[in-house]
Design a protein around this motif. Structure first.
Motif, mmCIF file in Angstrom:
data_model
loop_
_atom_site.group_PDB
_atom_site.id
_atom_site.type_symbol
_atom_site.label_atom_id
_atom_site.label_comp_id
_atom_site.label_asym_id
_atom_site.label_seq_id
_atom_site.Cartn_x
_atom_site.Cartn_y
_atom_site.Cartn_z
ATOM 1 N N THR A 473 0.817 -1.221 0.000
ATOM 2 C CA THR A 473 0.000 0.000 0.000
ATOM 3 C C THR A 473 0.847 1.267 0.000
ATOM 4 O OG1 THR A 473 -0.102 -0.043 2.427
ATOM 5 C CG2 THR A 473 -1.853 -1.185 1.230
ATOM 6 N N LYS A 478 -5.585 6.478 1.032
ATOM 7 C CA LYS A 478 -6.233 5.591 1.998
ATOM 8 C C LYS A 478 -7.332 4.750 1.363
ATOM 9 C CE LYS A 478 -5.340 8.350 6.148
ATOM 10 N NZ LYS A 478 -5.944 9.043 7.312
ATOM 11 N N SER A 479 -8.094 5.343 0.467
ATOM 12 C CA SER A 479 -9.207 4.617 -0.149
ATOM 13 C C SER A 479 -8.696 3.459 -1.003
ATOM 14 C CB SER A 479 -10.044 5.568 -1.001
ATOM 15 O OG SER A 479 -11.059 4.863 -1.679
ATOM 16 N N TYR A 482 -7.145 0.738 1.166
ATOM 17 C CA TYR A 482 -8.164 -0.078 1.837
ATOM 18 C C TYR A 482 -8.741 -1.108 0.861
ATOM 19 C CZ TYR A 482 -12.404 -1.328 4.362
ATOM 20 O OH TYR A 482 -13.403 -2.026 4.991
ATOM 21 N N THR A 486 -8.282 -5.176 1.177
ATOM 22 C CA THR A 486 -9.507 -5.975 1.263
ATOM 23 C C THR A 486 -9.537 -7.035 0.162
ATOM 24 O OG1 THR A 486 -10.735 -4.123 2.230
ATOM 25 C CG2 THR A 486 -12.017 -5.893 1.216
ATOM 26 N N ASP A 505 1.187 0.353 7.538
ATOM 27 C CA ASP A 505 -0.186 0.858 7.603
ATOM 28 C C ASP A 505 -0.859 0.293 8.860
ATOM 29 O OD1 ASP A 505 -2.555 2.042 7.059
ATOM 30 O OD2 ASP A 505 -2.882 1.068 5.117
ATOM 31 N N GLN A 508 -4.715 -0.810 9.625
ATOM 32 C CA GLN A 508 -5.285 -2.004 9.000
ATOM 33 C C GLN A 508 -4.935 -3.295 9.746
ATOM 34 O OE1 GLN A 508 -7.311 -1.712 6.446
ATOM 35 N NE2 GLN A 508 -7.001 0.495 6.213
ATOM 36 N N ARG A 511 -7.190 -6.465 10.635
ATOM 37 C CA ARG A 511 -7.579 -7.459 9.631
ATOM 38 C C ARG A 511 -6.752 -8.741 9.753
ATOM 39 N NH1 ARG A 511 -9.840 -5.470 4.707
ATOM 40 N NH2 ARG A 511 -10.564 -3.325 4.885
#
Length: 520
Positions: A473, A478-479, A482, A486, A505, A508, A511
Motif C-alpha cells: 500500500t 487511503k481509499s 483499503y 480488502t 499501515d 489495518q 484485519r
C-alpha cells in the motif's frame, strides 16, 4: 571438477570422439604424404597407370578427411553442448548462491564476469582442450613407430618434441584473476560517481581507476610476452627437429636405403605433423583454463541449506526459529527471531524504519541466506512462497511478458483477474496496448503506486500457499489502500492461501490474525 566433466561422458562417446579426431588427423597426414609421392613420381614421367594408386589414394584420403572432419565437428559439438547443459546448471547455482549473499555485493562485477567467462571456457573445453591434444600425441607416437625402423632411436626426437609442446600446461601464466581488482573498482566508481562528484573527489577516484586499469594492462602484456616467448622457443625447436630429421633422411637416401620419392613422402608427413604440433600449446592452454574454471566452481559453496522443508505432518505453513541476520562487520539487524504461521493465519509484520522488515522478506523468499537460525516451510508440491520484495526489478517488456516470466503458461484471464484484484483495471484500460504495452526499464512508465500494485498483481497470480507482500500500500491513498488490502485478503480466503504482509499501515492491523513486531 574436471573428473565430474569426464563422468558426464559415456566411455563410448569418448572413444568415438577420439577415434574421429585421430583418424581425421591421420587422413590429413596421409593425404599430404600421398600428394608428395604422386608429385615426386610424376616428375619421373612414368606411364600413367603407374600413378593410378597415388591418384586413388589422394582422392580417397581427401574425401575421407572431409567426412572425418565433419563427423568430428558434429559429434564433438553435439556432445559438448549436451554436457554444457549440466555444467551450466551447476554454474548458475554457484553464481546465484554467491550473488544472494549480501556481503558479496561489492563483487558483483567479478561475479558477472565469471558467469560469462567460465561458461565460455567450459563450453570450449571438449571442443578445443581435450580431444585435439590427445589425438596429436597419438599421431606423434604412431609416426614415431613407423619411422623407428628407418631412423632408429633418432626418431625419438618426435615424442620429446611433443612433450616439450606440453610446457604451456604448467608454465603458461594464469591471468584469470588479474582483472578482479579493476572490475571491483570500476563497479564502485560507476555506482558512486555522483556522490564522489558532490564531494569533489571524482578526479582522485578516476586517477585510481586509471592506475588500476594500467596495472591490469601491464600484467596482461607481461603474460602475453611470456606466452610469446614459449611459442617462439617451441617454433625454434620444431625447426631444429625438422632440420635434424631432414638431414637423417638425406643420409638414408645417400646410402641407398631410402628412395627420393619415399623421402619426399616422409618430409611432407613430418611438415603436416609439425603443423599440428604448433596448435598443441593453444589447446593445452585451453585445457588449463578449463581446469582453473572447474576448480573455481568446485571451491564456490552452494547454499548451505539453512532453509529446509519441514515434515508434511507439521501443522504450520512456516516456522522461523532463532533467526539472526547481520551484514559483515555490523550489529545484527535482528537476532533470535522466532515465530510460526498456521494455514489461513494472515500475518502482518511491522516495525520502525531500519528494523529489518524488507531484509526479512528477502530471507523468507530465499533470496538471502540467514546468518544463523532456520526457516522451515511445510512440505508441498507447490513453491512454498511467492514474494517480490522492495527493490526487485521488473522487466522492461509488457505486462503480459512479466506475468509469463514469473508464471509460465498463465492464462490471460488469470492475468486480468490478478490485475483487477490489485486495483489496476482502470490503469490497464488506459494503456495504448493494454497488457501488451511495454513498461520501460524496471517498469519506469508506471508511477510508484502503480508499480507496487503491479508487483502485488504478480504475487496474486501465484498458487503458492503463502503470498508475501512487502509494503503493497506504499504510495497509495487511503481509499485505494483499503480496497487493495480488502481484495488481497478476500482473494486469499477464497483460494485458501495465507497472506504474509510487511506494512507500515497500522490502522489495518485489525484485519490480521497475527502481528509480528520487529525492533525494540
Amino acid at each position: 571438477m574436471l573428473r565430474k566433466i569426464f563422468s558426464l561422458l559415456h566411455p563410448g562417446e569418448i572413444c568415438l570422439l577420439l577415434s574421429l579426431s585421430l583418424f581425421a588427423l591421420l587422413a590429413n597426414l596421409g593425404l599430404l604424404g600421398s600428394a608428395a609421392w604422386l608429385i615426386s613420381s610424376a616428375a619421373l614421367l612414368p606411364p600413367l597407370y603407374a600413378l593410378t594408386l597415388g591418384i586413388t589414394a589422394v582422392r580417397a584420403l581427401g574425401v575421407g578427411r572431409a567426412l572425418l572432419r565433419y563427423g568430428e565437428r558434429y559429434f564433438t559439438h553435439k556432445t559438448a553442448f549436451a554436457v554444457l547443459g549440466s555444467l551450466r546448471l551447476r554454474l548458475y547455482d554457484v553464481i546465484n548462491a554467491q550473488a544472494n549473499i549480501p556481503q558479496a555485493g561489492h563483487t558483483q562485477g567479478t561475479i558477472l564476469n565469471d558467469l560469462l567467462t567460465k561458461a565460455d571456457i567450459l563450453r570450449d573445453f571438449l571442443l578445443r582442450g581435450l580431444i585435439s591434444p590427445v589425438a596429436i600425441c597419438l599421431a606423434t607416437l604412431l609416426t614415431t613407430a613407423l619411422l623407428m625402423p628407418l631412423l632408429s632411436y633418432y626418431v625419438l626426437v618426435l615424442p620429446v618434441l611433443c612433450l616439450c609442446h606440453c610446457i604451456p600446461l604448467w608454465l603458461s601464466p594464469s591471468n584469470a584473476e588479474h582483472g578482479s581488482p579493476y572490475r571491483s573498482q570500476l563497479l564502485d566508481f560507476a555506482q558512486g560517481c555522483h556522490e564522489m562528484q558532490m564531494a569533489g573527489s571524482l578526479d582522485i577516484a578516476a586517477r585510481k581507476l586509471d592506475h588500476s586499469a594500467a596495472h591490469w594492462q601491464k600484467q596482461l602484456l607481461s603474460d602475453n610476452r611470456q606466452s610469446d616467448k614459449i611459442d617462439l622457443l617451441l617454433s625454434l625447436l620444431r625447426i631444429m627437429s625438422f632440420v635434424l630429421l631432414f638431414a637423417l633422411l638425406i643420409a638414408k637416401v645417400n646410402q641407398n636405403i631410402l628412395s627420393g620419392i619415399t623421402m619426399s613422402l616422409w618430409l611432407l608427413v613430418l611438415l603436416a605433423l609439425f603443423n599440428e604440433l604448433s596448435a598443441l600449446p593453444s589447446a593445452l592452454r585451453q585445457f588449463r583454463q578449463a581446469q582453473n574454471a572447474a576448480d573455481w566452481l568446485q571451491e564456490k559453496p552452494l547454499p548451505t541449506g539453512k532453509k529446509v522443508a519441514a515434515t508434511s505432518a507439521a501443522a504450520d505453513l512456516l516456522t522461523v526459529s532463532s533467526l539472526t541476520f547481520s551484514y559483515p562487520h555490523s550489529l545484527p539487524i535482528f537476532s533470535g527471531l522466532t515465530f510460526s504461521v498456521a494455514p489461513g493465519c494472515h500475518t502482518a509484520i511491522i516495525g520502525d524504519s531500519g528494523s529489518g522488515k524488507t531484509t526479512l522478506a528477502y530471507l523468507l523468499a530465499g533470496l538471502w541466506q540467514p546468518t544463523a537460525g532456520t526457516i522451515c516451510y511445510k512440505e508441498t508440491s507447490l513453491p512454498p512462497v511467492c514474494a517480490i520484495p522492495q527493490g526487485s526489478v521488473l522487466f522492461s517488456g509488457s505486462i503480459r511478458e512479466n506475468f509469463l516470466r514469473l508464471h509460465p503458461g498463465i492464462h490471460e484471464d488469470d492475468m486480468h483477474k490478478a490485475l483487477h484484484t490489485a486495483q489496476l483495471s482502470s490503469v490497464i484500460s488506459q494503456l495504448p496496448q493494454g497488457i501488451d504495452t511495454p513498461l520501460g526499464e524496471n517498469a519506469c512508465f508506471l508511477s510508484g503506486g502503480e508499480r507496487n500494485r503491479f508487483a502485488s498483481a504478480l504475487i496474486l497470480a501465484s498458487s503458492a500457499p503463502i503470498l508475501l507482500f512487502d509494503e503493497p500500500t506504499a504510495g497509495l491513498d487511503k481509499s485505494t489502500a483499503y480496497r487493495l488490502l480488502t481484495a488481497i485478503i478476500d482473494k486469499s480466503n477464497l483460494t485458501s492461501q495465507t497472506v504474509l504482509l510487511i506494512t507500515h499501515d497500522l490502522p489495518q492491523l485489525h484485519r490480521f490474525e497475527q502481528v509480528i513486531r520487529l525492533g525494540p
